[in-house]
Write an enzyme that holds these catalytic residues in place. Sequence first.
Site, mmCIF file in Angstrom:
data_model
loop_
_atom_site.group_PDB
_atom_site.id
_atom_site.type_symbol
_atom_site.label_atom_id
_atom_site.label_comp_id
_atom_site.label_asym_id
_atom_site.label_seq_id
_atom_site.Cartn_x
_atom_site.Cartn_y
_atom_site.Cartn_z
ATOM 1 N N ASP A 22 0.823 -1.199 0.000
ATOM 2 C CA ASP A 22 0.000 0.000 0.000
ATOM 3 C C ASP A 22 0.870 1.267 0.000
ATOM 4 O OD1 ASP A 22 -2.191 -1.642 0.125
ATOM 5 O OD2 ASP A 22 -2.463 -1.422 2.288
ATOM 6 N N PHE A 23 0.227 2.395 -0.289
ATOM 7 C CA PHE A 23 0.900 3.685 -0.448
ATOM 8 C C PHE A 23 1.820 4.008 0.720
ATOM 9 C CE2 PHE A 23 0.690 8.437 -0.225
ATOM 10 C CZ PHE A 23 1.328 8.706 -1.429
#
Length: 230
Positions: free
Chosen positions: A102-103
């Site tokens: 994820d980011f």
Amino acid sequence: MRLDRFLGNLPQFSRKQVRLLLIAGRVRVDGNTTRDPLHEVREFSLVQLDDEVLQAGKPARYFMLHKPMGCVSATQDDRHPTVLDLLDVPDRHELHIAGRLDFNTTGLMLLTNDGQWSRRLTQPQTKLPKVYYVETEQVIDERYVARFAEGFYFAFENLTTQPAHLTLLGPRQARLSIVEGRYHQVKRMFGHFDNKVMRLHRESMGPLLLDERLKPGRFRALTAQEVDSI
């Protein structure tokens, strides 16, 4: 692709000629003579007929990256830097990500141009553990350990996650080992307890450990031993 089909696709050989070449032991793949028509030929394979090179084979490439926060696990993005932007290597557009993050998740990321290798690493059937260090907003207790071991039902995918191993490290810290990589899986598992994940860091994938010498945003090529461990 099968060796006989690879040779048959070349305009200079008929099917009969392919059979005769193989029987005569004139074909080598990666330096080894083979008479097996089913022998696998990949884009990385060196294929020779006597001393003539029929396919040079492009090099297989494998990289380990310490993914920083604020970086997208994608090959291109109009708004944010991508993990490929961090790799200063030729033809980086040919690489793909083996196991996205994820980011704002940090840690071990692997990039390669070898699709078979990355599938062995990431497919749930192989059951290679992915280990994460987790920090949460609220206290983690023994209830979590038992619940994670049971698995969680995800209604959106209509599936139950594989058993996961959770080790408590502190009031709000834990180490989690899972064999899958479902969408936001770790956050959704802790979300079952309404406990927000504040930090998530991937330490390892199967036998591959994040090199402690790599600072966030840095990368290196995998060693031959690391590649062969998958």
